[in-house]
Write a protein that holds these residues in place. Structure first.
Motif, short mmCIF file in Angstrom:
data_model
loop_
_atom_site.label_atom_id
_atom_site.label_comp_id
_atom_site.label_asym_id
_atom_site.label_seq_id
_atom_site.Cartn_x
_atom_site.Cartn_y
_atom_site.Cartn_z
N ASP A 159 -6.30 -0.93 -4.56
CA ASP A 159 -5.95 -1.70 -3.79
C ASP A 159 -6.82 -2.46 -3.13
O ASP A 159 -7.65 -2.38 -2.89
N GLU A 160 -5.95 -3.80 -2.42
CA GLU A 160 -6.99 -4.80 -2.90
C GLU A 160 -8.03 -4.65 -3.44
O GLU A 160 -9.14 -4.87 -1.58
N THR A 195 1.16 -0.97 -0.11
CA THR A 195 -0.13 0.15 0.07
C THR A 195 0.60 1.36 0.02
O THR A 195 0.25 1.84 -0.98
MG LIG Z 1 -2.21 -2.50 1.98
#
Ligand SMILES: [Mg+2]
Ligand SMILES: Nc1ncnc2c1ncn2[C@@H]1O[C@H](COP(=O)(O)OP(=O)(O)OP(=O)(O)O)[C@@H](O)[C@H]1O
Lengths: 364, 293
Positions: free
Chosen positions: A160-161, A45
């Motif tokens: 992000d995910e 991240t």
């Molecule tokens: Mg993360």
């Protein structure tokens, strides 16, 4: 040669005394799908947020389309950002959410309408414009978040995910969907996940990270078949790592003497830094260890070792076995054909040398 | 079996609520009923109370323009106070919400700390600051900026100042809670789509924190409109607010029937404000500020 969409040159991120990211360099070619893969806290991240402009790198340079952007604020970077929790504006309708980025660009009203509708079509939710985010399912929200990010035609899409909040079935559908959209638009994508199967299925390039370091960069099959480190071997799928000693290296093979398995000729393209006489590690993926009845003789060149089944773990079409060999446990994942083996049964474990990979050094 | 479980489930909330309900009935509803009854009694010229059903108090309270004017000026002062609290409190709440978590606790503690001192003492402290021989005047005169001390107290601004001082924490806490509830990634999303930080504040943070602002506003307004201590301590003769009339009627003139009618009138007007608020905003946000979802 065309300029890459994104280049990271030796970027470092420190939070006070903690170094979250060691010097990292990475190139995203135009139109590529690059995945940052690694366990929690490894700095995925952090890396993504630096590209986005939400964090400043402590050192190093970030280039987008060849231009240094370290000093460019986030709203001038023209990026599409999709968050794990969707981050849709709860007080705006779906239409207004998607139109949001367009309103901050010099685009006519009628044109905005057309672009928003196109984006909603692309994510296959053409009729939800009037609803509020709260009135949508998780999967629908995720699609709208994607529509909002791509409608502005960003230079890079940062995810992000994005799939981790969805349930397993939906996650697989969205995986296909996301890849379809990415391919259709040809948009350069930086994707963050800790799910190796997601990474393997979607990426052109996988960047395996661990504790702020890049462990390996490569195509999915390369990272999977020829891990560069024990960490990568263990993180991507279930691997057995066996102590060995390199006996000789020639143009085709590295011959190693592995514990329990004896002499194994590992194909040279799957060998990293083998030095004759030194310790090494033989990596065998669980899928490549097959269990057989003890009376079955292995085919020519196939290695075999006897063991006792300790645990049987059904996984649908496949079974995962934990087998005791000497004082150690090996993992084998086999397709079910006929009867699976029972716990306590003695089996003969086979493996083909060409399915093995070799890493340097002793087991850590 | 199932029916007994169900029966228990419907009974349970009432059992849990009963201490609070008992307290509300005993301490609020019953005294209020007394007040309603009182308001129809009559105080004779001799000073005794005549039991019965007289509308005289109500007639006086509702028709005398003296009461109407003070009611209107009370509402005006409450509104100005509320707006001042909103303007001062919002940036303060925003600052706390965006502080690092360690500092946040400290700042919130500092916000709540004044509540440990009596409201009356806090109000009276302004006399030491703004009085003719108070800190501010002494400073200005001694430094030669002024020849004569200024009369800063006992006027409407000093009443509003005292009210803002008293009510600001209520506003800050309410806005703070709503700001805390906003997902940080929303602002990041807005920024990535092309907003400057000021634009993303206007587009995302401000609208999403409006419920907190409204809840803080309601509390400030109702508390300001119902106060009598601040105008008593910091106001002049002409700065009486409506609750001062109630105080005057009951404590000074011992005219309980009239005081009851007046206090019910204020209760009704403030109840109307709350009802309108509830109609347009809902009470949920206030509950949130007190820690419930
Ligand atoms: Mg993360
Ligand atoms: N604002 C911050 N202050 C201090 N440390 C931070 C901060 N943000 C991240 N870190 C640290 O940096 C490291 C990397 O964090 P990062 O969020 O990039 O991990 P991640 O790979 O995204 O993990 P996850 O899969 O859990 O999301 C972690 O050790 C984290 O504790």
């Amino acid at each position: 040669m065309t300029t890459p969409a994104v280049e990271l040159v030796d970027i470092v991120k420190r939070f006070g005394a903690i170094t979250a990211l060691q010097p990292m360099s990475l190139t995203l070619p135009e139109g590529s799908f690059v995945t940052l893969l690694g366990p929690s806290g490894c700095g995925k991240t952090t890396t993504l947020r630096m590209v986005a402009g939400l964090l400043d790198p402590s050192a190093g340079e970030i280039r987008i389309k060849g231009k240094r952007v370290n000093e460019t604020p986030i709203h001038k970077r023209n990026l599409g950002l999709v968050f794990q929790n969707y981050a849709l504006f709860p007080h705006k309708t779906v239409y207004d959410n998607v139109a949001f980025g367009l309103r901050y660009r010099d685009i006519e009203r009628s044109q905005i309408k057309k672009l928003v509708n196109e984006a909603l079509d692309l994510v296959q939710l053409p009729s939800l414009g009037d609803r509020y985010p709260k009135q949508l399912s998780g999967g629908q929200q995720q699609r709208i978040a994607l529509a909002r990010a791509i409608v502005i035609k960003p230079d890079v899409l940062l995810l992000d995910e994005p799939l981790s909040a969805l349930d397993a079935n939906l996650r697989e559908d969205m995986r296909v969907e996301l890849k379809r959209i990415q391919h259709q638009l040809g948009i350069t994508t930086l994707f963050v996940t800790h799910d190796q199967s997601e990474a393997l299925a979607m990426s052109d390039t996988i960047v395996v990270m661990s504790a702020g370091n890049v462990e390996q960069v490569g195509a999915p099959e390369e990272v999977y078949n020829t891990p560069s480190s024990e960490f990568v071997a263990r993180f991507l799928g279930a691997s057995n790592i066996i102590e060995s000693r390199t006996l000789s290296v020639d143009g085709e093979h590295a011959m190693v003497e592995a514990r329990d398995f004896g002499n194994v000729p590992v194909p040279i393209e799957r060998v990293r830094n083998a030095i004759t006489g030194r310790e090494s590690k033989l990596v065998i993926r669980a899928e490549f260890l097959t269990l057989n009845k003890t009376d079955k003789t292995p085919a020519d060149g196939v290695l075999s070792v006897n063991g006792q089944v300790e645990t049987v773990d059904y996984q649908g079409q496949a079974v995962r076995y934990f087998v005791r060999v000497g004082d150690r446990q090996l993992q084998a994942i086999n397709m079910i054909d006929g009867h699976p083996f029972a716990e306590g049964e003695t089996v003969s474990i086979h493996v083909r040398p060409r399915d093995c990979a070799l890493l340097p050094g002793a087991i850590t | 079996m199932a029916s007994t479980v169900e029966a228990r489930e419907t009974r349970q909330p009432w059992i849990l609520l009963s201490p609070a309900l008992t307290a509300i009935v005993l301490l609020l509803i019953i005294p209020l009923a007394f007040i309603v009854v009182y308001s129809f009694w009559l105080r004779t010229a001799a000073g005794s109370e005549q039991v019965g059903f007289y509308l005289d108090n109500w007639k006086e309270a509702l028709t005398d323009s003296f009461y109407r004017d003070i009611l209107l000026s009370t509402l005006r002062i409450a509104l100005i106070t509320t707006i001042a609290c909103a303007l001062l409190g919002y940036p303060c709440a925003y600052f706390i919400a965006r502080s690092k978590s360690g500092n946040k606790t400290l700042l919130l503690l500092m916000l709540i700390l004044p509540f440990w001192i009596s409201y009356i003492i806090r109000t009276m402290s302004w006399i030491n600051i703004l009085g003719v021989s108070g800190a501010l005047n002494t400073l200005l005169v001694n430094s030669g900026l002024l020849a004569e001390p200024l009369q800063l107290l006992y006027n409407e601004p000093s009443v509003i100042l005292g009210l803002v001082h008293f009510l600001l924490p209520f506003m800050v806490l309410n806005v703070y809670v709503s700001l805390e509830g906003i997902d940080e990634s929303l602002e990041s999303a807005a920024r990535s789509l092309g907003c400057t930080s000021w634009q993303s504040f206007l587009e995302v943070t401000l609208p999403l924190s409006l419920p907190g602002l409204a809840a803080g506003g309601l509390l400030c307004f109702v508390l300001a409109a119902g106060t009598y201590i601040t105008p008593l301590v910091l106001g002049g003769a002409r700065d009486a607010m409506f609750a001062n009339l109630v105080y005057e009627a009951i404590i000074v003139q011992l005219n309980w029937p009239l005081g009851s009618a007046l206090s019910l009138m204020l209760l009704f007007v403030l109840g109307l404000v709350v009802t309108v608020y509830n109609r347009f905003v809902g009470m949920g946000q206030i509950a949130k500020s007190f820690g419930q979802e």
